[in-house]
Design a protein around this motif. Sequence first.
Motif, PDB file in Angstrom:
ATOM      1  N   TYR A   1       0.816  -1.213   0.000  1.00 17.74           N
ATOM      2  CA  TYR A   1       0.000   0.000   0.000  1.00 17.74           C
ATOM      3  C   TYR A   1       0.849   1.262   0.000  1.00 17.74           C
ATOM      4  O   TYR A   1       0.459   2.277  -0.545  1.00 17.74           O
ATOM      5  CB  TYR A   1      -0.918  -0.035   1.231  1.00 17.74           C
ATOM      6  N   PHE A   2       2.024   1.234   0.611  1.00 21.13           N
ATOM      7  CA  PHE A   2       2.856   2.425   0.742  1.00 21.13           C
ATOM      8  C   PHE A   2       4.029   2.457  -0.236  1.00 21.13           C
ATOM      9  O   PHE A   2       4.835   3.363  -0.200  1.00 21.13           O
ATOM     10  CB  PHE A   2       3.398   2.529   2.166  1.00 21.13           C
ATOM     11  N   ASP A   3       4.155   1.465  -1.102  1.00 21.17           N
ATOM     12  CA  ASP A   3       5.352   1.350  -1.930  1.00 21.17           C
ATOM     13  C   ASP A   3       5.476   2.378  -3.055  1.00 21.17           C
ATOM     14  O   ASP A   3       6.574   2.764  -3.402  1.00 21.17           O
ATOM     15  CB  ASP A   3       5.451  -0.054  -2.535  1.00 21.17           C
ATOM     16  N   GLU A   4       4.377   2.803  -3.641  1.00 23.91           N
ATOM     17  CA  GLU A   4       4.461   3.652  -4.831  1.00 23.91           C
ATOM     18  C   GLU A   4       3.957   5.063  -4.574  1.00 23.91           C
ATOM     19  O   GLU A   4       3.331   5.660  -5.446  1.00 23.91           O
ATOM     20  CB  GLU A   4       3.677   3.015  -5.970  1.00 23.91           C
ATOM     21  N   VAL A   5       4.232   5.613  -3.404  1.00 27.17           N
ATOM     22  CA  VAL A   5       3.789   6.965  -3.087  1.00 27.17           C
ATOM     23  C   VAL A   5       4.962   7.770  -2.554  1.00 27.17           C
ATOM     24  O   VAL A   5       5.977   7.221  -2.123  1.00 27.17           O
ATOM     25  CB  VAL A   5       2.638   6.960  -2.043  1.00 27.17           C
ATOM     26  N   THR A   6       4.796   9.079  -2.550  1.00 26.35           N
ATOM     27  CA  THR A   6       5.839   9.950  -2.008  1.00 26.35           C
ATOM     28  C   THR A   6       5.868   9.809  -0.485  1.00 26.35           C
ATOM     29  O   THR A   6       4.886   9.370   0.120  1.00 26.35           O
ATOM     30  CB  THR A   6       5.547  11.415  -2.356  1.00 26.35           C
ATOM     31  N   PRO A   7       6.961  10.204   0.134  1.00 24.64           N
ATOM     32  CA  PRO A   7       7.001  10.151   1.603  1.00 24.64           C
ATOM     33  C   PRO A   7       5.869  10.951   2.259  1.00 24.64           C
ATOM     34  O   PRO A   7       5.294  10.525   3.253  1.00 24.64           O
ATOM     35  CB  PRO A   7       8.376  10.732   1.951  1.00 24.64           C
ATOM     36  N   GLY A   8       5.533  12.106   1.681  1.00 23.65           N
ATOM     37  CA  GLY A   8       4.438  12.909   2.232  1.00 23.65           C
ATOM     38  C   GLY A   8       3.103  12.189   2.154  1.00 23.65           C
ATOM     39  O   GLY A   8       2.319  12.202   3.108  1.00 23.65           O
ATOM     40  N   GLU A   9       2.827  11.551   1.020  1.00 21.45           N
ATOM     41  CA  GLU A   9       1.582  10.796   0.867  1.00 21.45           C
ATOM     42  C   GLU A   9       1.582   9.570   1.784  1.00 21.45           C
ATOM     43  O   GLU A   9       0.559   9.213   2.369  1.00 21.45           O
ATOM     44  CB  GLU A   9       1.378  10.373  -0.580  1.00 21.45           C
ATOM     45  N   ASN A  10       2.738   8.941   1.936  1.00 20.82           N
ATOM     46  CA  ASN A  10       2.866   7.814   2.854  1.00 20.82           C
ATOM     47  C   ASN A  10       2.446   8.250   4.254  1.00 20.82           C
ATOM     48  O   ASN A  10       1.652   7.583   4.918  1.00 20.82           O
ATOM     49  CB  ASN A  10       4.315   7.326   2.849  1.00 20.82           C
ATOM     50  N   PHE A  11       2.965   9.400   4.714  1.00 19.28           N
ATOM     51  CA  PHE A  11       2.635   9.898   6.048  1.00 19.28           C
ATOM     52  C   PHE A  11       1.134  10.212   6.157  1.00 19.28           C
ATOM     53  O   PHE A  11       0.500   9.871   7.157  1.00 19.28           O
ATOM     54  CB  PHE A  11       3.472  11.134   6.367  1.00 19.28           C
ATOM     55  N   GLU A  12       0.562  10.824   5.143  1.00 17.73           N
ATOM     56  CA  GLU A  12      -0.873  11.138   5.164  1.00 17.73           C
ATOM     57  C   GLU A  12      -1.702   9.858   5.262  1.00 17.73           C
ATOM     58  O   GLU A  12      -2.688   9.798   6.003  1.00 17.73           O
ATOM     59  CB  GLU A  12      -1.273  11.943   3.925  1.00 17.73           C
ATOM     60  N   ARG A  13      -1.318   8.825   4.550  1.00 16.43           N
ATOM     61  CA  ARG A  13      -2.048   7.555   4.622  1.00 16.43           C
ATOM     62  C   ARG A  13      -1.904   6.913   5.996  1.00 16.43           C
ATOM     63  O   ARG A  13      -2.861   6.371   6.533  1.00 16.43           O
ATOM     64  CB  ARG A  13      -1.550   6.601   3.532  1.00 16.43           C
TER      65      ARG A  13
ATOM     66  N   ALA B   1       1.396   7.704  13.963  1.00 18.98           N
ATOM     67  CA  ALA B   1       2.039   7.966  12.670  1.00 18.98           C
ATOM     68  C   ALA B   1       3.386   8.668  12.816  1.00 18.98           C
ATOM     69  O   ALA B   1       4.345   8.322  12.135  1.00 18.98           O
ATOM     70  CB  ALA B   1       1.113   8.775  11.767  1.00 18.98           C
ATOM     71  N   MET B   2       3.475   9.665  13.695  1.00 19.76           N
ATOM     72  CA  MET B   2       4.738  10.397  13.855  1.00 19.76           C
ATOM     73  C   MET B   2       5.849   9.466  14.332  1.00 19.76           C
ATOM     74  O   MET B   2       6.988   9.557  13.882  1.00 19.76           O
ATOM     75  CB  MET B   2       4.567  11.556  14.842  1.00 19.76           C
ATOM     76  N   TYR B   3       5.519   8.539  15.216  1.00 22.01           N
ATOM     77  CA  TYR B   3       6.533   7.612  15.718  1.00 22.01           C
ATOM     78  C   TYR B   3       6.892   6.582  14.653  1.00 22.01           C
ATOM     79  O   TYR B   3       8.039   6.155  14.568  1.00 22.01           O
ATOM     80  CB  TYR B   3       6.056   6.943  17.012  1.00 22.01           C
ATOM     81  N   ASN B   4       5.939   6.176  13.832  1.00 17.82           N
ATOM     82  CA  ASN B   4       6.229   5.261  12.737  1.00 17.82           C
ATOM     83  C   ASN B   4       7.221   5.895  11.764  1.00 17.82           C
ATOM     84  O   ASN B   4       8.121   5.223  11.264  1.00 17.82           O
ATOM     85  CB  ASN B   4       4.951   4.884  11.979  1.00 17.82           C
ATOM     86  N   VAL B   5       7.064   7.178  11.502  1.00 17.24           N
ATOM     87  CA  VAL B   5       7.924   7.868  10.549  1.00 17.24           C
ATOM     88  C   VAL B   5       9.312   8.114  11.130  1.00 17.24           C
ATOM     89  O   VAL B   5      10.317   7.933  10.457  1.00 17.24           O
ATOM     90  CB  VAL B   5       7.279   9.201  10.106  1.00 17.24           C
TER      91      VAL B   5
END
Length: 81
Positions: free
Chosen positions: A3-15, A24-28
């Motif tokens: 699900y997160f492989d083909e998106v920008t880092p910003g879009e990854n964080f939004e998802r 989410a902040m700790y995951n990043v």
Amino acid sequence: MGYFDEVTPGENFERQKRFTPYTAMYNVTGQPAVTCRSTGPERAAIGVMVAGPMGAEGLLISLSAQVEAARPWKDRHPALW
């Protein structure tokens, strides 16, 4: 592909924020974090999320064990359960 492989880092964080808004902040950042669950005076489930610096997983696990020992919750549930 995931699900997160083909998106920008910003879009990854939004998802991530849609699925795990509080972590989410700790995951990043890769910081260790844990949620300590307990029950309040009216047996309602409550909890607290604790985060630590990089490499502090042992400290968080120890803290979680101390919280559980002080406020056991394993066999407690809200009245509506």
